[in-house]
Motif scaffolding. Structure first.
Motif, PDB file in Angstrom:
ATOM      1  N   ALA A 167       0.829  -1.205   0.000  1.00 20.85           N
ATOM      2  CA  ALA A 167       0.000   0.000   0.000  1.00 20.85           C
ATOM      3  C   ALA A 167       0.866   1.259   0.000  1.00 20.85           C
ATOM      4  CB  ALA A 167      -0.925  -0.012   1.220  1.00 20.85           C
ATOM      5  N   LYS A 168       1.967   1.210   0.752  1.00 22.00           N
ATOM      6  CA  LYS A 168       2.897   2.349   0.777  1.00 22.00           C
ATOM      7  C   LYS A 168       3.538   2.551  -0.590  1.00 22.00           C
ATOM      8  CE  LYS A 168       5.630   5.471   2.674  1.00 22.00           C
ATOM      9  NZ  LYS A 168       5.130   6.739   3.233  1.00 22.00           N
ATOM     10  N   ILE A 169       3.947   1.458  -1.233  1.00 21.80           N
ATOM     11  CA  ILE A 169       4.597   1.559  -2.540  1.00 21.80           C
ATOM     12  C   ILE A 169       3.615   2.048  -3.600  1.00 21.80           C
ATOM     13  CG2 ILE A 169       5.726   0.214  -4.359  1.00 21.80           C
ATOM     14  CD1 ILE A 169       6.847  -1.585  -2.155  1.00 21.80           C
ATOM     15  N   ARG A 170       2.362   1.657  -3.488  1.00 23.45           N
ATOM     16  CA  ARG A 170       1.368   2.087  -4.481  1.00 23.45           C
ATOM     17  C   ARG A 170       1.108   3.585  -4.412  1.00 23.45           C
ATOM     18  NH1 ARG A 170       0.099  -3.229  -3.535  1.00 23.45           N
ATOM     19  NH2 ARG A 170      -0.391  -4.442  -5.405  1.00 23.45           N
ATOM     20  N   GLN A 171       1.474   4.213  -3.302  1.00 25.45           N
ATOM     21  CA  GLN A 171       1.354   5.671  -3.218  1.00 25.45           C
ATOM     22  C   GLN A 171       2.347   6.366  -4.146  1.00 25.45           C
ATOM     23  OE1 GLN A 171       1.754   6.812   0.903  1.00 25.45           O
ATOM     24  NE2 GLN A 171      -0.069   5.678   1.538  1.00 25.45           N
ATOM     25  N   TRP A 172       3.392   5.639  -4.532  1.00 21.23           N
ATOM     26  CA  TRP A 172       4.381   6.223  -5.443  1.00 21.23           C
ATOM     27  C   TRP A 172       3.894   6.238  -6.890  1.00 21.23           C
ATOM     28  CZ3 TRP A 172       9.028   2.789  -3.463  1.00 21.23           C
ATOM     29  CH2 TRP A 172       9.279   3.104  -2.120  1.00 21.23           C
ATOM     30  N   LYS A 173       2.756   5.650  -7.144  1.00 24.00           N
ATOM     31  CA  LYS A 173       2.250   5.592  -8.515  1.00 24.00           C
ATOM     32  C   LYS A 173       2.017   6.992  -9.071  1.00 24.00           C
ATOM     33  CE  LYS A 173      -1.181   3.263 -11.409  1.00 24.00           C
ATOM     34  NZ  LYS A 173      -1.468   4.464 -12.233  1.00 24.00           N
ATOM     35  N   VAL A 226      18.781   7.667  10.770  1.00 22.82           N
ATOM     36  CA  VAL A 226      17.627   8.483  11.158  1.00 22.82           C
ATOM     37  C   VAL A 226      16.626   8.582  10.010  1.00 22.82           C
ATOM     38  CG1 VAL A 226      16.903  10.777  11.929  1.00 22.82           C
ATOM     39  CG2 VAL A 226      19.019   9.767  12.820  1.00 22.82           C
ATOM     40  N   LYS A 227      17.124   8.610   8.781  1.00 26.53           N
ATOM     41  CA  LYS A 227      16.254   8.842   7.616  1.00 26.53           C
ATOM     42  C   LYS A 227      15.232   7.737   7.431  1.00 26.53           C
ATOM     43  CE  LYS A 227      15.653  11.474   3.882  1.00 26.53           C
ATOM     44  NZ  LYS A 227      14.380  10.907   3.394  1.00 26.53           N
ATOM     45  N   GLN A 228      15.514   6.529   7.906  1.00 35.22           N
ATOM     46  CA  GLN A 228      14.569   5.433   7.700  1.00 35.22           C
ATOM     47  C   GLN A 228      13.284   5.614   8.500  1.00 35.22           C
ATOM     48  OE1 GLN A 228      15.757   1.576   9.481  1.00 35.22           O
ATOM     49  NE2 GLN A 228      17.372   2.693  10.552  1.00 35.22           N
ATOM     50  N   PHE A 229      13.274   6.524   9.484  1.00 42.72           N
ATOM     51  CA  PHE A 229      12.093   6.716  10.319  1.00 42.72           C
ATOM     52  C   PHE A 229      11.143   7.782   9.763  1.00 42.72           C
ATOM     53  CE2 PHE A 229      15.473   5.294  13.263  1.00 42.72           C
ATOM     54  CZ  PHE A 229      14.889   4.120  13.691  1.00 42.72           C
ATOM     55  N   TYR A 230      11.611   8.578   8.810  1.00 46.85           N
ATOM     56  CA  TYR A 230      10.728   9.598   8.243  1.00 46.85           C
ATOM     57  C   TYR A 230      11.125   9.823   6.789  1.00 46.85           C
ATOM     58  CZ  TYR A 230      14.597  12.938   8.479  1.00 46.85           C
ATOM     59  OH  TYR A 230      15.798  13.577   8.313  1.00 46.85           O
ATOM     60  N   GLY A 231      10.156   9.891   5.909  1.00 46.98           N
ATOM     61  CA  GLY A 231      10.430  10.166   4.512  1.00 46.98           C
ATOM     62  C   GLY A 231      11.541   9.322   3.945  1.00 46.98           C
ATOM     63  N   SER A 232      11.463   8.011   4.146  1.00 48.23           N
ATOM     64  CA  SER A 232      12.564   7.133   3.735  1.00 48.23           C
ATOM     65  C   SER A 232      12.837   7.212   2.242  1.00 48.23           C
ATOM     66  CB  SER A 232      12.259   5.684   4.137  1.00 48.23           C
ATOM     67  OG  SER A 232      11.020   5.262   3.593  1.00 48.23           O
ATOM     68  N   VAL A 233      11.799   7.424   1.446  1.00 47.60           N
ATOM     69  CA  VAL A 233      11.951   7.576  -0.007  1.00 47.60           C
ATOM     70  C   VAL A 233      11.167   8.809  -0.438  1.00 47.60           C
ATOM     71  CG1 VAL A 233      11.558   6.554  -2.274  1.00 47.60           C
ATOM     72  CG2 VAL A 233      12.234   5.097  -0.363  1.00 47.60           C
TER      73      VAL A 233
END
Length: 505
Positions: free
Chosen positions: A182-188, A238-245
């Protein structure tokens, strides 16, 4: 008859030959009906997945049905058939006093925990065993002054635990894939916007841009770890906890993949490719490999009173998950560093170069194996907790102190959420930055067509020399064709982005 009635009233279980036929028929019918309903539900789910062209998920479901359920059934069969043999193994009483999950004095007072055997306390358990199928074996050991290796009740409880563990692992893996997907589909929406910006011929207007003006470089390089390796790793952690991609990350890695593996197709749907690869990987994650069962045996062995083993073990998947997330974030940072250190200005778009050198031991596959272990270990923690809760109760000594239980549950929830919403999406996009693509780059029918073509050519090559259009034998052409077939099969299996110079007409 009066004696048999009294025996039955006293709590002695009846054997099958003295059980009313209507009870036997009713119980068997209920078991068969439940099994058939479960089978039909899985069959319907498979049809839904096929209708929606979700072949990787369908393959994962088939693996669960054919491999995991078969393994569980075989384990169940072995425990049932050999329970008498297991009970017939006698050990000295002193051996049963070592490495206990509970203290000896707590065995009776704490909620129903009765797995240890001793001559002084075997009476109650012995009566239950005498009522069951293992009475002869238990009496045989007692007559020799020894105790059975495992009681009938303990075998039954172990049976339930193995089933709960397998079901929990499959459920948690599916939940992780659903949330992560579901998270990855937001990148569509990013993919759609990129597709709209690409001109008809796939060539965007090229202009010279200073490297520091690219958003990807500003986010991943400028002022963050440019001069300090420690600062770079800390930022990645730290980046993995917010806005990782971010969108700039997605856009840059997408272009790097296309320019490396399919340069002639700038409108390649990178998002759809990621979804296909993630679904294909799910088929591997949902299974329980042999080495995971080895870890189960080790964890059960170390569950000794006072060691608080499961409390300390719960930190293992958390530490591994943080390490994996940090590594994946740092790979993105390394891609930015490589470009920023080599160029001061770039004509056109910023292009990164995928390479296996960024991954541990140059093997991106290790990341998936670690995620597989993390999900299984977390499922083991949760499954063990609920198994103890339902079997022995919350106050059981084997449950451990509440000060150790609460952190374990909190860690389990954190792992599930972090893996679903951060680590898994990171894995889906960053592992595409390896040297080779995955076979999911082809649609399913293209994969099948290529494999079918390779198999046909392989069959034909054994029937004689390949002839040219003029009808002349060409042994060198045959050798070249054989190499092409072998390379095609290997590329489809390994996802290699290699090309071949052979041109088969």
């Amino acid at each position: 008859m009066a004696e048999e009635g009294a025996a039955t009233a006293a709590g002695v279980e009846m054997k099958l030959e003295f059980t009313p036929t209507w009870i036997v028929a009713a119980v068997c019918s209920l078991i068969v009906v439940i099994s058939l309903v479960a089978e039909r539900l899985l069959h319907r789910l498979g049809k839904v997945l096929k209708r929606k062209n979700q072949k990787p998920l369908f393959d994962a479901l088939q693996k669960v049905k054919e491999a995991e359920l078969m393994l569980l059934g075989f384990i169940s069969l072995l425990l049932t058939v050999f329970q008498g043999v297991i009970q017939g193994i006698c050990i000295p009483e002193g051996w049963s006093l070592h490495m206990l999950p509970c203290k000896k004095e707590e065995r009776i007072t704490k909620a129903h925990f009765q797995t240890a055997f001793s001559a002084g306390h075997f009476g109650g358990v012995g009566r239950r065993l005498l009522a069951g199928g293992g009475s002869g074996a238990a009496a045989h050991c007692l007559s020799k002054g020894k105790v059975p290796l495992l009681s009938l009740e303990a075998i039954h409880q172990l049976h339930i635990f193995i089933f709960v563990l397998a079901v929990t692992h499959v459920a948690f893996s599916a939940l992780t894939m659903l949330l992560g997907g579901a998270k990855i589909r937001q990148w569509k929406q990013w993919e759609d916007s990129i597709q709209k910006e690409i001109t008809g011929d796939g060539a965007a207007p090229k202009q010279v841009t200073h490297v520091n003006q690219f958003q990807f470089i500003r986010d991943r390089f400028n002022g963050i770890g440019a001069d300090s390796v420690f600062t770079s790793w800390l930022h990645s952690f730290v980046k993995q906890f917010y806005g990782s991609v971010t969108k700039s990350d997605y856009t840059t890695m997408r272009l790097g993949f296309i320019m490396t593996h399919c340069q002639g197709n700038p409108k390649f749907n990178f998002h759809k490719y990621m979804i296909r690869t993630l679904e294909a990987d799910f088929k591997k994650v949902v299974g329980i490999s042999w080495y995971l069962w080895v870890f189960v045996f080790i964890f059960l062995l170390l569950n000794v009173n006072g060691w608080h083993t499961y409390f300390w073990i719960s930190f293992i998947p958390l530490i591994l998950l943080l390490a994996v997330g940090t590594k994946l974030e740092h790979i993105i940072t390394q891609l930015a560093h490589e470009v920023a250190e080599k160029h001061s200005a770039i004509q056109g778009d910023l292009v990164v170069k995928p390479s296996d050198d960024h991954f541990w031991f140059r093997r991106p596959r290790i990341v998936l194996n670690l995620i597989h272990f993390i999900l299984f270990q977390n499922a083991f923690e949760i499954a063990f907790f609920f198994w103890i809760l339902t079997t022995f109760g919350f106050d059981s000594c084997i449950m451990d102190q509440i000060s150790f239980i609460v952190p374990r549950l909190v860690i389990g929830v954190v792992i599930q959420l972090l893996c679903s919403y951060s680590t898994l999406p990171l894995y889906a996009i960053v592992t595409q930055m390896g040297s080779y693509f995955k076979k999911a780059i082809f649609d399913e029918h293209v994969q099948e067509g290529l494999m079918d073509w390779a198999q046909k050519v392989k069959r034909r090559k054994g029937n004689g020399l390949v002839r040219s259009s003029q009808g002349q034998d060409e042994p060198s052409r045959k050798i070249e064709l054989q190499k092409l077939v072998q390379q095609t099969e290997f590329d489809l299996e390994e996802g290699r982005s290699a090309t071949t110079s052979a041109n088969v007409s």
